[in-house]
Design a protein around this motif. Structure first.
Motif, PDB file in Angstrom:
ATOM      1  N   ALA A  80       0.828  -1.215   0.000  1.00 24.02           N
ATOM      2  CA  ALA A  80       0.000   0.000   0.000  1.00 24.02           C
ATOM      3  C   ALA A  80       0.857   1.257   0.000  1.00 24.02           C
ATOM      4  CB  ALA A  80      -0.924  -0.009   1.213  1.00 24.02           C
ATOM      5  N   ARG A  81       2.066   1.179   0.564  1.00 27.10           N
ATOM      6  CA  ARG A  81       2.948   2.340   0.564  1.00 27.10           C
ATOM      7  C   ARG A  81       3.538   2.609  -0.822  1.00 27.10           C
ATOM      8  NH1 ARG A  81       6.887   0.582   4.674  1.00 27.10           N
ATOM      9  NH2 ARG A  81       5.406  -0.729   5.740  1.00 27.10           N
ATOM     10  N   ARG A  82       3.655   1.569  -1.637  1.00 22.86           N
ATOM     11  CA  ARG A  82       4.308   1.719  -2.932  1.00 22.86           C
ATOM     12  C   ARG A  82       3.348   2.013  -4.070  1.00 22.86           C
ATOM     13  NH1 ARG A  82       7.661  -2.934  -4.572  1.00 22.86           N
ATOM     14  NH2 ARG A  82       5.833  -4.111  -3.971  1.00 22.86           N
ATOM     15  N   VAL A  83       2.065   1.723  -3.924  1.00 20.32           N
ATOM     16  CA  VAL A  83       1.102   1.940  -5.004  1.00 20.32           C
ATOM     17  C   VAL A  83       0.204   3.117  -4.657  1.00 20.32           C
ATOM     18  CG1 VAL A  83       1.110  -0.472  -5.719  1.00 20.32           C
ATOM     19  CG2 VAL A  83      -0.570   0.288  -4.065  1.00 20.32           C
ATOM     20  N   ASP A  84      -0.486   3.612  -5.673  1.00 23.97           N
ATOM     21  CA  ASP A  84      -1.412   4.715  -5.451  1.00 23.97           C
ATOM     22  C   ASP A  84      -2.584   4.253  -4.592  1.00 23.97           C
ATOM     23  OD1 ASP A  84       0.144   6.310  -7.050  1.00 23.97           O
ATOM     24  OD2 ASP A  84      -0.974   5.805  -8.880  1.00 23.97           O
ATOM     25  N   ALA A  85      -3.189   5.181  -3.905  1.00 23.95           N
ATOM     26  CA  ALA A  85      -4.349   4.862  -3.062  1.00 23.95           C
ATOM     27  C   ALA A  85      -5.519   4.452  -3.948  1.00 23.95           C
ATOM     28  CB  ALA A  85      -4.729   6.051  -2.206  1.00 23.95           C
ATOM     29  N   GLY A  86      -6.185   3.396  -3.565  1.00 28.26           N
ATOM     30  CA  GLY A  86      -7.339   2.921  -4.311  1.00 28.26           C
ATOM     31  C   GLY A  86      -8.619   3.558  -3.809  1.00 28.26           C
ATOM     32  N   ALA A  87      -9.713   3.238  -4.472  1.00 27.93           N
ATOM     33  CA  ALA A  87     -10.999   3.802  -4.073  1.00 27.93           C
ATOM     34  C   ALA A  87     -11.413   3.304  -2.695  1.00 27.93           C
ATOM     35  CB  ALA A  87     -12.059   3.444  -5.106  1.00 27.93           C
ATOM     36  N   GLN A  88     -10.989   2.104  -2.324  1.00 25.67           N
ATOM     37  CA  GLN A  88     -11.350   1.570  -1.013  1.00 25.67           C
ATOM     38  C   GLN A  88     -10.648   2.308   0.121  1.00 25.67           C
ATOM     39  OE1 GLN A  88      -9.612  -0.164  -3.287  1.00 25.67           O
ATOM     40  NE2 GLN A  88      -7.927  -1.251  -2.350  1.00 25.67           N
ATOM     41  N   ASP A  89      -9.582   3.048  -0.175  1.00 24.08           N
ATOM     42  CA  ASP A  89      -8.881   3.824   0.850  1.00 24.08           C
ATOM     43  C   ASP A  89      -9.498   5.213   1.057  1.00 24.08           C
ATOM     44  OD1 ASP A  89      -7.005   1.831   1.358  1.00 24.08           O
ATOM     45  OD2 ASP A  89      -5.786   2.462  -0.347  1.00 24.08           O
ATOM     46  N   ASN A  90     -10.392   5.620   0.175  1.00 25.37           N
ATOM     47  CA  ASN A  90     -11.042   6.920   0.268  1.00 25.37           C
ATOM     48  C   ASN A  90     -12.422   6.734   0.892  1.00 25.37           C
ATOM     49  OD1 ASN A  90     -12.009   9.497  -0.021  1.00 25.37           O
ATOM     50  ND2 ASN A  90     -11.947   9.496  -2.273  1.00 25.37           N
ATOM     51  N   LYS A  91     -12.684   7.401   2.012  1.00 26.05           N
ATOM     52  CA  LYS A  91     -13.967   7.240   2.702  1.00 26.05           C
ATOM     53  C   LYS A  91     -15.126   7.865   1.933  1.00 26.05           C
ATOM     54  CE  LYS A  91     -12.011   6.877   7.258  1.00 26.05           C
ATOM     55  NZ  LYS A  91     -11.947   7.354   8.617  1.00 26.05           N
ATOM     56  N   ASN A  92     -14.858   8.824   1.056  1.00 21.86           N
ATOM     57  CA  ASN A  92     -15.913   9.499   0.292  1.00 21.86           C
ATOM     58  C   ASN A  92     -16.066   8.938  -1.117  1.00 21.86           C
ATOM     59  OD1 ASN A  92     -16.382  11.262   2.452  1.00 21.86           O
ATOM     60  ND2 ASN A  92     -14.700  12.591   1.785  1.00 21.86           N
ATOM     61  N   ALA A  93     -15.468   7.799  -1.403  1.00 22.64           N
ATOM     62  CA  ALA A  93     -15.510   7.249  -2.760  1.00 22.64           C
ATOM     63  C   ALA A  93     -16.845   6.557  -3.024  1.00 22.64           C
ATOM     64  CB  ALA A  93     -14.373   6.254  -2.948  1.00 22.64           C
ATOM     65  N   ASP A  94     -17.241   6.554  -4.295  1.00 22.71           N
ATOM     66  CA  ASP A  94     -18.421   5.818  -4.733  1.00 22.71           C
ATOM     67  C   ASP A  94     -17.999   4.462  -5.271  1.00 22.71           C
ATOM     68  OD1 ASP A  94     -19.825   8.836  -6.114  1.00 22.71           O
ATOM     69  OD2 ASP A  94     -20.167   7.912  -4.150  1.00 22.71           O
ATOM     70  N   ASP A 138     -14.191   2.676  -8.375  1.00 25.36           N
ATOM     71  CA  ASP A 138     -13.323   1.500  -8.451  1.00 25.36           C
ATOM     72  C   ASP A 138     -13.545   0.715  -9.741  1.00 25.36           C
ATOM     73  OD1 ASP A 138     -11.228   0.201  -7.282  1.00 25.36           O
ATOM     74  OD2 ASP A 138     -12.464  -1.162  -6.101  1.00 25.36           O
ATOM     75  N   ALA A 139     -14.346   1.231 -10.651  1.00 25.51           N
ATOM     76  CA  ALA A 139     -14.625   0.544 -11.902  1.00 25.51           C
ATOM     77  C   ALA A 139     -13.435   0.646 -12.837  1.00 25.51           C
ATOM     78  CB  ALA A 139     -15.861   1.143 -12.567  1.00 25.51           C
ATOM     79  N   GLY A 140     -13.397  -0.241 -13.808  1.00 27.42           N
ATOM     80  CA  GLY A 140     -12.333  -0.213 -14.809  1.00 27.42           C
ATOM     81  C   GLY A 140     -11.581  -1.524 -14.837  1.00 27.42           C
ATOM     82  N   GLU A 141     -10.470  -1.497 -15.532  1.00 28.14           N
ATOM     83  CA  GLU A 141      -9.672  -2.709 -15.688  1.00 28.14           C
ATOM     84  C   GLU A 141      -8.962  -3.042 -14.379  1.00 28.14           C
ATOM     85  OE1 GLU A 141      -5.912  -4.290 -18.331  1.00 28.14           O
ATOM     86  OE2 GLU A 141      -7.182  -2.706 -19.120  1.00 28.14           O
TER      87      GLU A 141
END
Length: 132
Positions: A53-67, A71-74
């Motif tokens: 998690a420290r080496r990759v970009d933050a995903g949608a699951q790490d954002n509390k305000n995400a829809d 997280d859709a896409g490839e």
């Protein structure tokens, strides 16, 4: 990934506490050993997820305000259909059966395991999936 890493680390703390309590109360070595091994596995998975998690970009699951749509896409590359796992599974089943029935059955399971293993590893170097 950060959340999953924390979940596994907290799960490993819980399993460690339960392993100590179980070991003191029951004095049964097999279950205590299994719990300590489960603790080790949770620590390994939790550390891997936290380190990644420290080496990759933050995903949608790490954002509390995400829809959900964020997280859709490839999600990555997944291998197409393959018959190699079936060969590997049949060879593995025969190998485990050889322990119960007789070691002579290992002569039949070893070629199946090798065919499945080599076929699965080199599956993208031949046929329709070959990279050019």
């Amino acid at each position: 990934m950060k959340i999953q890493g924390r979940m596994f680390i907290w799960l490993s703390v819980f399993i460690l506490a339960m392993a100590v309590v179980y070991g003191v109360w029951s004095k049964e070595p097999a279950g205590t050993t299994a719990l300590f091994l489960a603790f080790g596995l949770c620590v390994m998975v939790g550390y891997y997820l936290a380190f990644t998690a420290r080496r990759v970009d933050a995903g949608a699951q790490d954002n509390k305000n995400a829809d959900v749509a964020d997280d859709a896409g490839e999600l990555g590359f997944f291998a197409p259909h393959s018959w190699q796992p079936l060969s590997l599974a049949i060879g593995g089943a025969f190998a485990f059966l050889a322990i119960a029935v007789g070691w002579w059955l290992m002569f039949f399971s070893a070629p199946l395991i090798m065919i499945g293993l080599f076929g699965w590893v080199f599956e993208f170097y031949r046929g329709e999936n070959q990279n050019q």
